[in-house]
Design a protein around this motif. Structure first.
Motif, PDB file in Angstrom:
ATOM      1  N   ASN A  49      -4.107  11.175   0.967  1.00  0.00           N
ATOM      2  CA  ASN A  49      -5.158  10.857  -0.013  1.00  0.00           C
ATOM      3  C   ASN A  49      -4.883  11.316  -1.445  1.00  0.00           C
ATOM      4  O   ASN A  49      -5.711  11.098  -2.315  1.00  0.00           O
ATOM      5  CB  ASN A  49      -6.484  11.492   0.442  1.00  0.00           C
ATOM      6  CG  ASN A  49      -6.983  10.863   1.713  1.00  0.00           C
ATOM      7  OD1 ASN A  49      -7.527   9.754   1.703  1.00  0.00           O
ATOM      8  ND2 ASN A  49      -6.779  11.544   2.828  1.00  0.00           N
ATOM      9  N   TYR A  50      -3.733  11.953  -1.680  1.00  0.00           N
ATOM     10  CA  TYR A  50      -3.550  12.607  -2.989  1.00  0.00           C
ATOM     11  C   TYR A  50      -3.682  11.645  -4.169  1.00  0.00           C
ATOM     12  O   TYR A  50      -4.120  12.027  -5.253  1.00  0.00           O
ATOM     13  CB  TYR A  50      -2.217  13.380  -3.037  1.00  0.00           C
ATOM     14  CG  TYR A  50      -0.991  12.520  -3.138  1.00  0.00           C
ATOM     15  CD1 TYR A  50      -0.423  12.221  -4.362  1.00  0.00           C
ATOM     16  CD2 TYR A  50      -0.389  11.997  -1.993  1.00  0.00           C
ATOM     17  CE1 TYR A  50       0.702  11.412  -4.452  1.00  0.00           C
ATOM     18  CE2 TYR A  50       0.719  11.193  -2.068  1.00  0.00           C
ATOM     19  CZ  TYR A  50       1.260  10.903  -3.296  1.00  0.00           C
ATOM     20  OH  TYR A  50       2.360  10.096  -3.379  1.00  0.00           O
ATOM     21  N   LYS A  51      -3.345  10.358  -3.947  1.00  0.00           N
ATOM     22  CA  LYS A  51      -3.409   9.409  -5.076  1.00  0.00           C
ATOM     23  C   LYS A  51      -4.845   9.201  -5.541  1.00  0.00           C
ATOM     24  O   LYS A  51      -5.092   8.881  -6.699  1.00  0.00           O
ATOM     25  CB  LYS A  51      -2.781   8.081  -4.674  1.00  0.00           C
ATOM     26  CG  LYS A  51      -1.274   8.172  -4.615  1.00  0.00           C
ATOM     27  CD  LYS A  51      -0.614   6.827  -4.450  1.00  0.00           C
ATOM     28  CE  LYS A  51       0.864   7.009  -4.245  1.00  0.00           C
ATOM     29  NZ  LYS A  51       1.412   6.174  -3.198  1.00  0.00           N
ATOM     30  N   LYS A  52      -5.791   9.374  -4.602  1.00  0.00           N
ATOM     31  CA  LYS A  52      -7.211   9.180  -4.951  1.00  0.00           C
ATOM     32  C   LYS A  52      -7.858  10.462  -5.472  1.00  0.00           C
ATOM     33  O   LYS A  52      -8.979  10.447  -5.939  1.00  0.00           O
ATOM     34  CB  LYS A  52      -7.995   8.755  -3.691  1.00  0.00           C
ATOM     35  CG  LYS A  52      -7.667   7.370  -3.178  1.00  0.00           C
ATOM     36  CD  LYS A  52      -8.585   7.035  -2.020  1.00  0.00           C
ATOM     37  CE  LYS A  52      -7.970   7.522  -0.731  1.00  0.00           C
ATOM     38  NZ  LYS A  52      -8.625   7.230   0.498  1.00  0.00           N
ATOM     39  N   LEU A  53      -7.173  11.572  -5.310  1.00  0.00           N
ATOM     40  CA  LEU A  53      -7.805  12.863  -5.634  1.00  0.00           C
ATOM     41  C   LEU A  53      -7.511  13.295  -7.070  1.00  0.00           C
ATOM     42  O   LEU A  53      -6.478  12.942  -7.639  1.00  0.00           O
ATOM     43  CB  LEU A  53      -7.320  13.944  -4.663  1.00  0.00           C
ATOM     44  CG  LEU A  53      -7.573  13.676  -3.178  1.00  0.00           C
ATOM     45  CD1 LEU A  53      -6.970  14.787  -2.319  1.00  0.00           C
ATOM     46  CD2 LEU A  53      -9.068  13.553  -2.879  1.00  0.00           C
TER      47      LEU A  53
END
Ligand code: ADE
Length: 415
Positions: free
Chosen positions: A366-370
């Motif tokens: 999920n890092y791209k959304k965080l």
């Protein structure tokens, strides 16, 4: 690559790791899943955790999931050299030994960062902090971090507030299946374990002063009471102080408690909780120790200033002779449960490290959304771990009937 005290110790370390593994059913299930799915293939994970057997099981789980592991300790006295050797033997990059100097401690954190991690798993925030201050060239590659402990989260929230935080961090401490068990029952048992192992003294009949009534302090007070101590709690938070009183403990200022205590245990996350003015009031023979992350809760600076002489009187016990009294400091004022024992009991670390393992996977997915913020652990992750833990304990619980679900969801329905 590795730098450990003595690689030939690996067999003893391996035995400890195998014993821990046998009592970590939730993490073992996650490991099986990771083995199949290899979620960390091509990913380097940099870790700074208390390097003992349970931590090795976590590192191995991530390695089985495809990660390259670079690991060091997060406290100069909590690394177990045989476990560090066993980790190196398994192919991890290990830079850690018990009794590191301050310089060696930072050198080892830097060595881990030299592996250019994609993800950081931290306990106390030293690795995350180092990246943000002295190794900023690595910020671009790092996808995010997971932080284990209350003290680290306090530092991270301060960074977030000042917009100094540069990548997302999962607040593992905040998971219910972490702090309700690890901080409370884990610290409760292991702090007393450290004190008992080191001193070989009786707790029953002693006056134990617990500084701080967060989850760790609550656990320590509860276990000290269970062993027969008369417990006094000191606090700065009025609500927690009230809670301690209603839980049956005496509550007073440290300057007052200093006169009565036989054993003092700090668990506040703050500095100079016990200092000169308190030492001056203490009884001859009082024992001092700390269960908070850093070794600044009991002021060693003040103890050194007051002492006419200092000597080791038993392994892990320093005597400060003040002339009119002697005070005893355990494990150099570092985490007594790790410096003087083996850390938290295995079963609670099973849940804490399951949270770490799943949080690392969540971050990767999920890092791209965080954003560069501190994130709570998804509640579903907590439920998943709690259900698996219950199952491993052979405990079944009730389920709501359809009628009950309707009742709870329909505000129109009366009694
Ligand atoms: N063992 C490994 N990590 C630990 C921690 N954070 N607290 C206590 N015991 C541990």
């Amino acid at each position: 690559m590795y730098n450990v005290r003595d690689i030939s110790l690996w067999k003893e370390g391996e035995k400890k790791i195998e014993w821990a593994k046998r009592h970590m059913p939730v993490l073992n299930l996650i490991r099986e899943k990771f083995k199949e799915e290899k979620p960390f293939k091509g990913i380097t994970i940099g870790m700074a955790l208390h390097l003992e057997a349970k931590t090795a099981v976590l590192a191995e789980t991530l390695m089985e999931g495809g990660a390259e592991i670079a690991i060091t300790g997060c406290n100069p006295l909590s690394t177990q050299d045989d476990v560090a050797a066993a980790c190196a033997k398994k192919g991890m990059h290990v830079y850690a030994w018990r009794g590191e100097t301050r310089e060696e401690y930072y050198e080892n954190l830097n060595k881990v960062l030299d592996h250019e991690p994609d993800i950081i798993i931290d306990d106390g925030c030293d690795l995350i902090f180092l990246v943000h201050t002295k190794r900023t060239e690595l910020l671009e590659k790092i996808k995010g971090a997971c932080e284990e402990t209350t003290t680290g989260i306090i530092r991270l929230k301060a960074m977030e507030k000042e917009r100094a935080l540069k990548f997302p961090v999962m607040d593992v401490n905040d998971a219910y299946t972490k702090h309700l068990f690890d901080n409370r029952y884990g610290t409760g048992q292991s702090a007393l374990d450290g004190i008992i192992r080191t001193t070989n003294l009786l707790i029953a009949g002693k006056t134990v002063v617990v500084a701080g009534y967060g989850w760790c302090g609550r656990g320590i007070a509860m276990r000290a009471k269970g062993l027969g101590a008369d417990v006094i709690v000191t606090e700065v938070d009025p609500i927690r102080a009230l809670e301690a009183r209603m839980d049956g403990f005496r509550v007073m200022k440290m300057i007052e408690a200093a006169k009565y205590g036989d054993i003092f245990i700090t668990a506040t996350g703050c500095k100079d909780v016990i200092r000169e003015e308190h030492f001056l009031k203490m009884k001859d023979g009082a024992i001092l120790c700390n269960a908070g992350h850093f070794d600044n809760e009991v002021s060693k600076k003040d103890l050194e200033k007051l002492a006419k002489s200092i000597r080791e009187v038993r392994k892990n016990i320093l005597e400060y002779d003040l002339g009119d009294k002697r005070l005893y400091l355990l494990g150099e004022g570092r985490l007594v449960n790790l410096a003087c024992a083996d850390g938290h009991p295995i079963e609670v670390m099973d849940m804490s490290f399951s949270n770490q393992a799943l949080a690392a996977r969540y971050l990767l997915e999920n890092y791209k959304k965080l954003e560069p913020k501190v994130y709570r652990i998804p509640y579903e992750q907590d439920l998943f771990i709690a259900k698996l833990k219950l199952k491993s304990l052979g405990i079944e619980i009730d389920e709501l009937t359809e009628e009950q679900k309707k009742y709870l969801n329909d505000w129109r329905e009366g009694t």
